[in-house]
Write a protein that holds these residues in place. Structure first.
Motif, short mmCIF file in Angstrom:
data_model
loop_
_atom_site.label_atom_id
_atom_site.label_comp_id
_atom_site.label_asym_id
_atom_site.label_seq_id
_atom_site.Cartn_x
_atom_site.Cartn_y
_atom_site.Cartn_z
N ARG A 50 2.73 -0.26 -18.58
CA ARG A 50 2.27 0.60 -19.69
C ARG A 50 3.16 1.83 -19.84
NH1 ARG A 50 1.57 2.33 -23.89
NH2 ARG A 50 -0.32 3.17 -24.81
N LEU A 51 3.59 2.40 -18.69
CA LEU A 51 4.41 3.61 -18.72
C LEU A 51 5.90 3.31 -18.79
CD1 LEU A 51 2.46 5.78 -16.12
CD2 LEU A 51 2.28 5.82 -18.62
N GLY A 52 6.26 2.03 -18.76
CA GLY A 52 7.67 1.64 -18.85
C GLY A 52 8.48 2.01 -17.62
N ILE A 53 7.87 1.97 -16.45
CA ILE A 53 8.57 2.31 -15.21
C ILE A 53 9.12 1.04 -14.58
CG2 ILE A 53 8.34 3.33 -12.91
CD1 ILE A 53 5.80 4.74 -13.93
N PRO A 54 10.44 0.95 -14.38
CA PRO A 54 10.96 -0.20 -13.64
C PRO A 54 10.59 -0.02 -12.17
CG PRO A 54 12.75 1.32 -14.17
CD PRO A 54 11.50 1.86 -14.80
N VAL A 55 9.80 -0.93 -11.62
CA VAL A 55 9.32 -0.75 -10.25
C VAL A 55 9.82 -1.84 -9.32
CG1 VAL A 55 7.23 0.54 -10.84
CG2 VAL A 55 7.13 -1.95 -10.70
N ARG A 56 9.94 -1.44 -8.09
CA ARG A 56 10.14 -2.33 -6.96
C ARG A 56 8.99 -1.99 -6.02
NH1 ARG A 56 14.15 -6.03 -7.36
NH2 ARG A 56 14.55 -5.80 -5.16
N TRP A 57 8.55 -2.96 -5.25
CA TRP A 57 7.45 -2.71 -4.32
C TRP A 57 7.70 -3.47 -3.03
CZ3 TRP A 57 4.93 -7.30 -3.34
CH2 TRP A 57 5.07 -8.30 -4.30
N LEU A 58 7.14 -2.92 -1.97
CA LEU A 58 7.28 -3.52 -0.65
C LEU A 58 6.05 -4.39 -0.37
CD1 LEU A 58 8.47 -0.36 1.34
CD2 LEU A 58 9.87 -2.13 0.25
N GLY A 59 6.29 -5.61 0.10
CA GLY A 59 5.19 -6.52 0.43
C GLY A 59 5.51 -7.31 1.68
N LYS A 60 4.46 -7.73 2.38
CA LYS A 60 4.69 -8.50 3.61
C LYS A 60 5.45 -9.79 3.28
CE LYS A 60 -0.01 -10.33 3.39
NZ LYS A 60 -1.30 -10.37 4.02
N ALA A 61 6.31 -10.19 4.20
CA ALA A 61 7.21 -11.33 3.99
C ALA A 61 6.45 -12.61 3.63
CB ALA A 61 8.08 -11.54 5.22
N ILE A 78 10.00 -6.63 -2.77
CA ILE A 78 10.98 -6.60 -1.69
C ILE A 78 10.23 -7.02 -0.43
CG2 ILE A 78 12.51 -5.15 -0.30
CD1 ILE A 78 12.70 -3.24 -2.71
N PRO A 79 10.60 -8.16 0.18
CA PRO A 79 9.87 -8.61 1.37
C PRO A 79 10.12 -7.71 2.57
CG PRO A 79 11.64 -10.15 0.83
CD PRO A 79 11.64 -9.09 -0.22
N VAL A 80 9.06 -7.46 3.33
CA VAL A 80 9.14 -6.66 4.54
C VAL A 80 8.79 -7.54 5.73
CG1 VAL A 80 8.15 -4.70 5.81
CG2 VAL A 80 8.48 -4.55 3.34
N ASP A 81 9.72 -7.62 6.68
CA ASP A 81 9.47 -8.33 7.94
C ASP A 81 8.77 -7.34 8.85
OD1 ASP A 81 9.45 -9.65 10.35
OD2 ASP A 81 11.63 -9.89 10.47
N ARG A 82 7.49 -7.53 9.10
CA ARG A 82 6.73 -6.57 9.89
C ARG A 82 7.21 -6.46 11.33
NH1 ARG A 82 0.57 -7.30 7.66
NH2 ARG A 82 0.97 -6.38 5.64
N VAL A 101 18.32 1.75 -9.99
CA VAL A 101 17.36 2.73 -10.48
C VAL A 101 15.99 2.07 -10.61
CG1 VAL A 101 16.75 4.27 -12.38
CG2 VAL A 101 19.14 3.99 -11.71
N PHE A 102 15.02 2.60 -9.88
CA PHE A 102 13.66 2.06 -9.93
C PHE A 102 12.70 3.05 -9.30
CE2 PHE A 102 15.81 0.49 -6.14
CZ PHE A 102 14.92 0.83 -5.11
N GLY A 103 11.43 2.85 -9.57
CA GLY A 103 10.38 3.55 -8.85
C GLY A 103 9.94 2.61 -7.73
N LEU A 104 9.91 3.10 -6.53
CA LEU A 104 9.53 2.27 -5.39
C LEU A 104 8.05 2.46 -5.09
CD1 LEU A 104 10.37 0.37 -3.07
CD2 LEU A 104 10.66 2.43 -1.68
N VAL A 105 7.26 1.42 -5.32
CA VAL A 105 5.82 1.48 -5.06
C VAL A 105 5.58 1.12 -3.59
CG1 VAL A 105 3.55 0.55 -5.62
CG2 VAL A 105 5.26 0.84 -7.43
N VAL A 106 4.88 2.01 -2.91
CA VAL A 106 4.56 1.80 -1.49
C VAL A 106 3.07 2.03 -1.31
CG1 VAL A 106 4.98 2.60 0.86
CG2 VAL A 106 6.84 2.65 -0.80
N THR A 107 2.42 1.13 -0.58
CA THR A 107 1.02 1.34 -0.20
C THR A 107 1.04 1.83 1.24
OG1 THR A 107 0.81 -0.99 0.40
CG2 THR A 107 0.07 -0.36 -1.80
#
Length: 194
Positions: A50-61, A78-82, A101-107
């Protein structure tokens, strides 16, 4: 174009309201908290599109195995090897320095379960890459979600986390009983030798 259209349709039909500050004006680490449900992912995509933000996010592999891998990567994953999560910080910082260039979403709460601390990777990535941190949220009590303020980290972990804690103090995820208090292990004083 298609993503914005889908997000408009989503927000028009959703029982959640998008209540947000403006998207950050430069690449930022976007926190998604409290993270207590898989539905948080849908809300995050709705906000970003909705806000037009190009995002990348970290998730478990494991999310990237089989047929889901290409879909998750296409959605910015982006896969994360725990077993070697510390390498992720260096990888993400390298992508940013290479001009991606991206916004990196992290939980930062990590998984959707209660734990004593937030994961500190978001803090290290933001400091090493010189990125601000935007406080994204989900609040079941008001049925709102969106982006809060964007803050510049100072390097004083405790002071920075006090600002972050104050923002999230009244936010409850979809499953409030699984909420993790915004606290980093680095805030605890090191044990002294006797």
């Amino acid at each position: 174009m298609v993503r914005r259209l889908l997000s408009r349709l989503y927000w028009a039909c959703s029982r959640w309201a998008l209540v947000t500050e403006a998207a950050p004006s430069r690449p930022a680490v976007l926190l998604g908290a409290p993270h207590t449900s898989n539905w948080d992912f849908v809300l995050m995509l709705g906000i970003a599109w909705r806000l037009g933000i190009p995002v990348r996010w970290l998730g478990k592999a494991s999310l990237f195995r089989g047929w889901r891998g290409p879909v998750m990567r296409r959605l910015g994953g982006i896969p994360v090897d725990r077993d070697d999560a510390s390498r992720v910080v260096a990888d993400v910082v390298a992508r940013i320095r290479a001009g991606d260039v991206f916004g990196l979403v992290v939980t930062p709460d990590g998984t959707r379960g209660r734990s004593p601390y937030w994961k500190s990777g978001f803090y290290r990535i933001a400091r090493e890459a010189g990125m601000p941190v935007t406080l994204g949220y989900v609040d079941r009590t008001t049925m709102t979600t969106g982006l809060g303020p964007t803050v510049e980290l100072t390097g004083d972990v405790h002071a920075d986390m006090e600002v972050i804690r104050a923002f999230y103090a009244d936010k409850a995820g979809l499953r409030p009983e699984l909420r993790t208090e915004p606290r980093l292990r680095d805030e605890d004083p090191a044990p002294t030798a006797a």
